[in-house]
Design a protein around this motif. Structure first.
Motif, PDB file in Angstrom:
ATOM      1  N   SER A 227      47.708  34.893 -52.143  1.00  0.00           N
ATOM      2  CA  SER A 227      47.293  36.205 -52.654  1.00  0.00           C
ATOM      3  C   SER A 227      46.547  36.072 -53.971  1.00  0.00           C
ATOM      4  N   ALA A 230      42.986  35.044 -53.137  1.00  0.00           N
ATOM      5  CA  ALA A 230      42.212  36.141 -52.546  1.00  0.00           C
ATOM      6  C   ALA A 230      41.737  37.106 -53.621  1.00  0.00           C
ATOM      7  N   ALA A 231      42.613  37.442 -54.569  1.00  0.00           N
ATOM      8  CA  ALA A 231      42.221  38.351 -55.648  1.00  0.00           C
ATOM      9  C   ALA A 231      41.241  37.676 -56.602  1.00  0.00           C
ATOM     10  N   THR A 265      46.268  43.848 -61.773  1.00  0.00           N
ATOM     11  CA  THR A 265      46.175  43.720 -60.323  1.00  0.00           C
ATOM     12  C   THR A 265      47.431  43.038 -59.819  1.00  0.00           C
ATOM     13  N   ALA A 267      48.974  41.399 -56.454  1.00  0.00           N
ATOM     14  CA  ALA A 267      48.538  40.909 -55.151  1.00  0.00           C
ATOM     15  C   ALA A 267      49.693  40.208 -54.460  1.00  0.00           C
ATOM     16  N   ILE A 358      46.768  44.858 -54.130  1.00  0.00           N
ATOM     17  CA  ILE A 358      46.033  44.217 -53.042  1.00  0.00           C
ATOM     18  C   ILE A 358      47.047  43.572 -52.106  1.00  0.00           C
ATOM     19  N   VAL A 360      47.503  41.004 -48.905  1.00  0.00           N
ATOM     20  CA  VAL A 360      46.777  39.872 -48.330  1.00  0.00           C
ATOM     21  C   VAL A 360      47.583  39.298 -47.163  1.00  0.00           C
ATOM     22  N   GLU A 365      43.123  36.891 -45.991  1.00  0.00           N
ATOM     23  CA  GLU A 365      42.270  38.062 -45.755  1.00  0.00           C
ATOM     24  C   GLU A 365      42.913  39.296 -46.392  1.00  0.00           C
ATOM     25  N   ILE A 366      42.098  40.133 -46.976  1.00  0.00           N
ATOM     26  CA  ILE A 366      42.607  41.328 -47.640  1.00  0.00           C
ATOM     27  C   ILE A 366      42.840  42.435 -46.604  1.00  0.00           C
ATOM     28  N   ARG A 369      43.458  47.413 -50.346  1.00  0.00           N
ATOM     29  CA  ARG A 369      43.158  47.343 -51.781  1.00  0.00           C
ATOM     30  C   ARG A 369      43.033  48.752 -52.302  1.00  0.00           C
TER      31      ARG A 369
END
Length: 373
Positions: A227, A230-231, A265, A267, A358, A360, A365-366, A369
């Motif tokens: 995660s 991804a972020a 953020t 995630a 977010i 994940v 893959e997200i 969000r």
């Protein structure tokens, strides 16, 4: 300062039964300091050596190494972390004590395997050895008692080493926080309580301190590397903006409540973010569980047909429930992300922090969000 990532049990499950507590690197360094100074003053090493901890306990430590020279003395203690999965368990904490010029006072040095602070925001100034204030205070207390008893001025150089510590430090947050060259000497009470989680949370707090000292406006708290990556692909934040939150969402949010950063953020994977959305601030599987009724309620809100309710309730995992909704053309993850953001704001209690969540999947893959609010 900072501890090992494996230290709080993310990779090792807590065993059953009564757990044996251990000793911090700070307590071990204090014992080695007392033994070395005793030899320098008396010509012999106490073995075992007994120290007084901040709360009055008086443990004794056997020496693993000793050496007395004309101008200095060295002593070492092997760290026993008890039943805690501590990255420094079994490490040798070695201290060399030597007399310094009159008026010098007590000076700490980094030896082999002990890091040096290079970034502001930590409880030790830039350029100093990564020896936390509490261990310093413990060592100073023992030194002052000995020196007073022998009517000697406490003008000493104390060099703390951890052979192999530079390699061990790669398993900790030290490199990310700008502590270079090795480990930190840690411990507030001198005692390691197995699986207490306090060391991990302490490291999160120090990460926020470093980010604030660098005037960063955005930090990223992730439950794991997938995660986080991804972020990071979205933001490309500096390394000191990355908080290895793990399961401790509360450790991040409660500290930011008092020490805000403008943007946060969060995630993580679907299951952990679901637990946050439910109101859990500790996301560990042993301390919080996904509530399938909670997922069903949100799936129904998203348009799931009532006939599929039993399949959601009987799902083995949050991912299974998510996949069922996806097969039926529903987007459950965005609703969970929004609810998680709402819980985060509740924990922040009006602190000036805009939050984004977010979600994940395991491939990075997200799935959802929220954007900042």
């Amino acid at each position: 300062m900072v501890t090992g990532k494996a230290e709080m049990g993310s990779a090792k499950r807590k065993p059953d039964g009564q757990l044996r507590r251990g000793w911090t690197t700070g307590a071990c360094a204090t014992a080695a300091t007392k033994a070395a100074l005793s030899a320098l003053l008396l010509g012999r090493f106490p073995d075992p050596v007994t120290i007084t901890l901040p709360k009055g306990e008086t443990p004794s430590f056997p020496l693993a190494h000793r050496h007395l020279a004309e101008a200095y003395a060295e002593a070492a203690v092997v760290k026993d972390a008890g039943d805690d999965p501590d990255v420094t368990h079994g490490a040798t904490i070695e201290v060399r004590v030597s007399f310094a010029p009159p008026g010098t006072g007590i000076v700490f040095r980094s030896g082999d395997g002990v890091g040096t602070v290079t970034r502001a925001g930590l409880p030790v100034p830039v350029g100093e050895p990564a020896i936390n204030p509490a261990p310093r205070a413990m060592m100073i207390a023992e030194v002052e008692v000995l020196c007073a008893a022998h009517r000697v001025a406490a003008d000493l150089e104390i060099t703390v080493s951890v052979p192999g510590g530079e390699a061990l430090a790669k398993q900790t947050w030290n490199p990310r926080l700008g502590i270079v060259g090795g480990l930190s000497i840690l411990g507030t009470t001198g005692i390691v309580h197995p699986f207490s989680c306090s060391a991990w949370i302490h490291s999160i707090h120090r990460g926020i301190d470093v980010a604030r000292a660098a005037s960063l406006s955005h930090v990223l708290a992730a439950t794991g590397s997938t995660s986080e990556n991804a972020a990071q692909a979205i933001y490309g934040l500096p390394e000191i903006a990355l908080l290895d939150m793990g399961d401790f969402a509360g450790g991040v949010l409660k500290y930011l409540r008092a020490h805000p950063v403008p943007r946060l953020t969060i995630a993580g994977g679907f299951a952990k973010i679901t637990k946050l959305a439910q109101g859990s601030l500790d996301l560990h599987s042993g301390r919080s569980q996904v509530d399938m009724q909670f997922l069903l309620d949100h799936a129904l809100e998203a348009g799931l047909h009532q006939s599929l309710s039993d399949r959601i309730l009987s799902a083995n995992t949050a991912l299974e429930a998510l996949e069922l909704t996806r097969q039926n053309g529903l987007t459950l993850a965005p609703l969970i992300a929004l609810k998680a953001r709402e819980v985060a704001h509740m924990a922040l209690q009006q602190a000036p922090v805009a939050v984004e969540v977010i979600i994940v999947d395991r491939k990075g893959e997200i799935l959802a969000r929220t954007g900042f609010e």
